[in-house]
Each structure stands twice: as structure tokens, then as C-alpha cells.
Design a protein around this motif. Structure first.
Motif, PDB file in Angstrom:
ATOM      1  N   GLU A 245       8.402   9.624  -6.921  1.00  0.00           N
ATOM      2  CA  GLU A 245       9.207   9.467  -5.693  1.00  0.00           C
ATOM      3  C   GLU A 245       9.185   8.024  -5.217  1.00  0.00           C
ATOM      4  OE1 GLU A 245       8.799  13.914  -3.581  1.00  0.00           O
ATOM      5  OE2 GLU A 245       7.943  12.166  -2.608  1.00  0.00           O
ATOM      6  N   PHE A 246       8.019   7.398  -5.308  1.00  0.00           N
ATOM      7  CA  PHE A 246       7.893   5.979  -4.942  1.00  0.00           C
ATOM      8  C   PHE A 246       8.899   5.149  -5.727  1.00  0.00           C
ATOM      9  CE2 PHE A 246       5.970   1.908  -6.309  1.00  0.00           C
ATOM     10  CZ  PHE A 246       5.896   1.247  -5.093  1.00  0.00           C
TER      11      PHE A 246
ATOM     12  N   THR B  84       3.461  -3.976   8.531  1.00  0.00           N
ATOM     13  CA  THR B  84       4.135  -3.878   7.230  1.00  0.00           C
ATOM     14  C   THR B  84       3.144  -3.287   6.241  1.00  0.00           C
ATOM     15  OG1 THR B  84       4.846  -5.210   5.322  1.00  0.00           O
ATOM     16  CG2 THR B  84       3.576  -6.339   6.981  1.00  0.00           C
ATOM     17  N   LEU B  85       3.674  -2.670   5.170  1.00  0.00           N
ATOM     18  CA  LEU B  85       2.794  -2.143   4.127  1.00  0.00           C
ATOM     19  C   LEU B  85       2.554  -3.181   3.030  1.00  0.00           C
ATOM     20  CD1 LEU B  85       3.935   1.599   3.821  1.00  0.00           C
ATOM     21  CD2 LEU B  85       2.278   0.561   5.377  1.00  0.00           C
TER      22      LEU B  85
ATOM     23  N   ASN C 167      -2.929   2.827  -7.669  1.00  0.00           N
ATOM     24  CA  ASN C 167      -3.246   4.150  -7.148  1.00  0.00           C
ATOM     25  C   ASN C 167      -4.667   4.494  -7.574  1.00  0.00           C
ATOM     26  OD1 ASN C 167      -3.121   7.441  -7.692  1.00  0.00           O
ATOM     27  ND2 ASN C 167      -2.306   6.766  -5.749  1.00  0.00           N
TER      28      ASN C 167
ATOM     29  N   THR D   8       4.091  13.254  -9.244  1.00  0.00           N
ATOM     30  CA  THR D   8       5.350  13.475  -8.520  1.00  0.00           C
ATOM     31  C   THR D   8       5.504  12.454  -7.393  1.00  0.00           C
ATOM     32  OG1 THR D   8       5.267  15.829  -8.988  1.00  0.00           O
ATOM     33  CG2 THR D   8       6.661  15.153  -7.154  1.00  0.00           C
ATOM     34  N   ARG D   9       4.410  12.195  -6.692  1.00  0.00           N
ATOM     35  CA  ARG D   9       4.457  11.251  -5.571  1.00  0.00           C
ATOM     36  C   ARG D   9       4.826   9.846  -6.048  1.00  0.00           C
ATOM     37  NH1 ARG D   9       1.460  13.500  -1.119  1.00  0.00           N
ATOM     38  NH2 ARG D   9       0.666  15.521  -1.748  1.00  0.00           N
ATOM     39  N   ILE D  10       4.219   9.444  -7.162  1.00  0.00           N
ATOM     40  CA  ILE D  10       4.488   8.091  -7.664  1.00  0.00           C
ATOM     41  C   ILE D  10       5.913   8.006  -8.204  1.00  0.00           C
ATOM     42  CG2 ILE D  10       3.757   6.331  -9.324  1.00  0.00           C
ATOM     43  CD1 ILE D  10       0.869   7.431  -8.968  1.00  0.00           C
TER      44      ILE D  10
ATOM     45  N   THR E  25      11.743   5.936  -6.738  1.00  0.00           N
ATOM     46  CA  THR E  25      13.118   6.104  -6.273  1.00  0.00           C
ATOM     47  C   THR E  25      13.531   4.906  -5.412  1.00  0.00           C
ATOM     48  OG1 THR E  25      12.667   8.463  -6.165  1.00  0.00           O
ATOM     49  CG2 THR E  25      14.687   7.714  -5.117  1.00  0.00           C
ATOM     50  N   TYR E  26      12.546   4.301  -4.748  1.00  0.00           N
ATOM     51  CA  TYR E  26      12.859   3.236  -3.785  1.00  0.00           C
ATOM     52  C   TYR E  26      12.270   1.874  -4.155  1.00  0.00           C
ATOM     53  CZ  TYR E  26      13.828   7.405  -1.107  1.00  0.00           C
ATOM     54  OH  TYR E  26      14.307   8.611  -0.723  1.00  0.00           O
ATOM     55  N   ASN E  27      11.363   1.841  -5.132  1.00  0.00           N
ATOM     56  CA  ASN E  27      10.637   0.608  -5.451  1.00  0.00           C
ATOM     57  C   ASN E  27      10.555   0.454  -6.958  1.00  0.00           C
ATOM     58  OD1 ASN E  27       9.214   0.003  -2.625  1.00  0.00           O
ATOM     59  ND2 ASN E  27       9.086   2.193  -3.030  1.00  0.00           N
TER      60      ASN E  27
ATOM     61  N   ILE F 132       0.823  -1.209   0.000  1.00  0.00           N
ATOM     62  CA  ILE F 132       0.000   0.000   0.000  1.00  0.00           C
ATOM     63  C   ILE F 132       0.860   1.264   0.000  1.00  0.00           C
ATOM     64  CG2 ILE F 132      -1.931  -1.190   1.134  1.00  0.00           C
ATOM     65  CD1 ILE F 132      -1.194   0.662   3.648  1.00  0.00           C
ATOM     66  N   ASN F 133       2.094   1.140  -0.458  1.00  0.00           N
ATOM     67  CA  ASN F 133       2.977   2.321  -0.501  1.00  0.00           C
ATOM     68  C   ASN F 133       2.455   3.430  -1.417  1.00  0.00           C
ATOM     69  OD1 ASN F 133       5.217  -0.043  -0.044  1.00  0.00           O
ATOM     70  ND2 ASN F 133       5.834   1.868   0.910  1.00  0.00           N
ATOM     71  N   THR F 134       1.503   3.100  -2.290  1.00  0.00           N
ATOM     72  CA  THR F 134       1.012   4.113  -3.231  1.00  0.00           C
ATOM     73  C   THR F 134      -0.422   4.529  -2.925  1.00  0.00           C
ATOM     74  OG1 THR F 134       0.578   2.290  -4.761  1.00  0.00           O
ATOM     75  CG2 THR F 134       2.586   3.569  -5.108  1.00  0.00           C
ATOM     76  N   THR F 135      -0.846   4.360  -1.693  1.00  0.00           N
ATOM     77  CA  THR F 135      -2.150   4.893  -1.277  1.00  0.00           C
ATOM     78  C   THR F 135      -2.100   6.417  -1.204  1.00  0.00           C
ATOM     79  OG1 THR F 135      -3.791   4.964   0.486  1.00  0.00           O
ATOM     80  CG2 THR F 135      -1.533   4.645   1.182  1.00  0.00           C
TER      81      THR F 135
END
Lengths: 238, 238
Positions: free
Chosen positions: A182-183, A147-148, A159, A178-180, A185-187, A134-137
Motif C-alpha cells: 500500500e505504501f 513531517t514524516l 521496516n 500488504t501494508r508495504i 501506491t503513493y511512494n 517514517i512512513n513505513t513504521t
């Protein structure tokens, strides 16, 4: 073989129409043959009680010809899911929803039952949890699940309520895009931005987009792009 | 006695103006006398590197007459903070920021140094973490900190970039106000909705709102209300 049978809906309600009315024909044919649909009310939109939320969903499902009880009404939710032919998880807060499913130990139960063919429909938060995490909620983190990691019924992230940037806005908060980014960057999993009025229909290894709109696909290291209901979405399940 | 000296800013940038320009006089007088200001770049807006982000902030701070280095440039960030007279934490993703501060073991260090009088300025995510928890961030949860407990430099929560509902919107995602009300289903601390262009100035047991706008105050079980820069905010520190 994965017998999954999913209806992943962006929103329960589109502007100006009653709850679930815009997709009611789809819901009717999706759950056809189900004696009863179990409602998962744990996302508690606006903080309403499980009873209140179940009453709202049940009213609509009853109209469509289905019996409905809330999962919270069962003394043993695992046993209830073990025999359920269909489940509908409503929207609300994705963190609260996932936290509750984790605390009740229902994540594996739902995953197993879906792989055996139990029909699963989600809207909004209920759709979010069908993804890997759920990191993209879009929701506010008012609860803190252990945990997510989510149900992973599909091998990508969702999303829901995907919102295009408003070119006239003077607000400086990040756009959804922009938010996605950024997501990513790590996933590295793909994120499907599902606009209000759209849903994904998944049957085994087949997936398609339905509704009047296109979806926005975000892949790590690539410019986001649009896919329409006519396009092939099956690569998302590979 | 708590010697805290804080500048809690909603946003680094208001629409149509360069980075930090709208509040530069405030920044200058806030950090007056500081030889060097340490920049905390961990929120990584848009996923940019710590070096890139520090360069942006340092350019502005240099113009205002302050030396600036990024905290990531120090081999031992704890020792750097131990002697710092001022810190600025930039915006970006609040989850990424808090996660990194936790992993580096810097939460207690910053709390202690702030109570001893080290000046702390934050914008956006950097302001969010001055509250009790980050449960009221607007950001996407692209990282998963061990806990959402934050620096607790003030005994309430922040919602930077506070956004009023748009009465013309046809989008069905929750408004900011709805989200904060949901937060109060599970939590009882006050939330201060800080609009873009506003900041809170905290000195010991005194706090005031500055900038041209009012702030929206959310208390559990009460209708939200507005307070202007002329109103008394000191009850928030009680």
C-alpha cells in the motif's frame, strides 16, 4: 564525501535473551575508540521517562566499556552532538521520537554530524528514522510530527521488526507485506524489511546485511524478494 | 439534540466468510428505509481504485436490497452528502482515508449530517475515523493528514481489529495493549478495543456492543478491562 558510519539494527532484544546481548560484540567493535556514547531516549518505549530509559541503555553500554549519557541531560543538545563521537538511538515509538527531534531542531544537526563521521547506531524506532521517511513504521501514531521526513542517512526506507505473514492466523488485519505494498501506491523508495536478529552496517558507500537471516526487499512495481548477508546490498545506496 | 445513528464495525470480513456476510442482517436493518447508500471508498485497501472498491461494496449492498454509488462519482461530494440518507465508509488505510476527507473538506459536512440523522456505518478504517482522533489506528502511516483529529462522532477513540497478545509469539514488536498504553502517556480519552466480529451500535445517547465477543476498554491510569454485550456502555458517551 559522506563519512557515514551506521549500525541499523532491527530490534534491541531478541526473544529469550537480555537487552542488546545478541549483538554486543558488534556494538563493541562498532563504537571502538569512542570515549562516550550519547543515548537518545526520546522514543520512550512504554512511555518510560528519559532517565529511566537512559539507565537501561547505559547499564549495557557500561558493561561493554563505554561511558553513556542521555541527550536529554545536556542543557544544549546541539552542542553535545557537535562534539559526540558516537550516538545510540533506542527504540520505542517512532512518531514520538521524530516529533521530539523535530521540536528540538536536531534533524539537521544529526545529519551533518553523521556525514562528518559521528557513529550512529539505532534499534527499531532509532533505525526507522535513518531512512528517508517514517512512513513505513509499524508504530501507533500517538504523536503527530510536522513531517514524516526522517534523517535520510540512507536513501531508502526501513521496516524494522519485519514480520512474515502467519499462514495459520485467522486475524483479518493487513499483513506487513500488504501494508508495504500500500505504501508503494503513493511512494517509490525501496523498503528494507529487517527481521529481528538482523542489522545493516553502512560505511560511506558500502552497506551489508549482518546476522543470521535474510532481509525482504520491497521495490515499487516488483514482487518482493529476499537478499541474504552474502548478497550485494550496495545498490541501495546508489 | 444529537440524532446520530451509527454502526461502528471492527472488520468487514471475518476469517473464512465472504465480505460483510457475518453482519448482513444487522446492515439490512440498520439501513432499512434508505433508498440509496453512499459508499466512501477513500481508504483504498491494498491501493485499489475507488471504482474497484465501490464495485465490491455495491455488489454486497445490492444483494441486501440497497442502491449504492461511490462518493467519488459525484461532481460535488458535499451536495451528495447533503441529501444522503445513509453512508458506508469501507476499511483500508486510515491515514489515506482521513487525508482525503480533509483535502475534500468533508469532515464538517459528515459531522453535521450525522448529527442531523444521516446513518453512518464504518468498518475498520471507516470505524476508526468515528472516534476523536486516529491516533489509535493500527495502520501504516503511508499518508500524512494535516491533523489526526477525526470525525468525533463519539467522544472516545477506537481500535478496530483489536488483537489479544499471543503468549506463544517470539516476536518482539509491541503488543496492541502496549501500544495503547503508550498512547495514554500523551492522551486521556478512552480507547475501545473492538475485536473482529464485534460492532458498536450508537443511537443518540445510547450505545451498545453487539456480536459474540467482549470489548477491551482502555482508560488512562487504569488497568484495561473487558465489557460484554450485556454490560452498560452508555458512560462512553457522557
Amino acid at each position: 564525501m559522506n563519512e557515514r558510519n551506521l549500525l541499523i539494527v532491527s530490534t534491541s532484544t531478541v526473544h529469550g535473551k537480555p537487552y542488546l546481548s545478541y549483538c554486543e560484540e558488534t556494538i563493541k567493535s562498532f563504537f571502538e575508540g569512542a570515549k562516550e556514547v550519547i543515548f537518545i531516549p526520546y522514543a520512550r518505549p512504554g512511555g518510560i521517562s528519559h532517565d529511566e530509559y537512559t539507565a537501561i541503555a547505559a547499564k549495557k553500554f557500561n558493561e561493554l566499556g563505554f561511558k553513556m549519557r542521555g541527550l536529554h541531560e545536556f542543557e544544549d543538545p546541539k552542542s553535545a552532538l557537535a562534539v559526540a563521537s558516537g550516538v545510540f538511538t533506542g527504540g520505542g515509538n517512532t512518531f514520538v521520537l521524530l516529533d521530539q527531534l523535530q521540536k528540538l531542531g536536531l534533524i539537521e544537526t544529526i545529519k551533518t554530524r553523521v556525514s562528518e563521521g559521528m557513529k550512529y547506531m539505532g534499534t527499531s524506532a532509532g533505525s526507522n528514522i535513518t531512512g528517508l521517511t517514517i512512513n513505513t513504521t509499524n508504530d501507533m501514531p500517538i504523536a503527530h510530527p510536522e513531517t514524516l521526513d526522517a534523517l535520510a542517512l540512507v536513501p531508502f526506507n526501513l521496516n524494522p521488526h519485519y514480520l512474515d505473514p502467519d499462514p495459520t492466523s485467522k486475524h483479518m488485519g493487513e499483513t506487513r507485506e500488504t501494508r508495504i505494498k500500500e505504501f508503494h501506491t503513493y511512494n517509490n523508495q525501496i523498503v528494507v524489511g529487517l527481521r529481528e536478529g538482523s542489522w545493516l552496517r553502512v560505511e560511506g558507500e558500502y552497506i551489508r546485511l549482518e546476522g543470521p537471516l535474510s532481509a525482504r526487499i520491497f521495490e515499487q512495481g516488483k514482487a518482493p524478494y529476499e537478499l541474504t548477508p552474502e548478497d550485494d546490498f550496495n545498490f541501495l545506496l546508489k
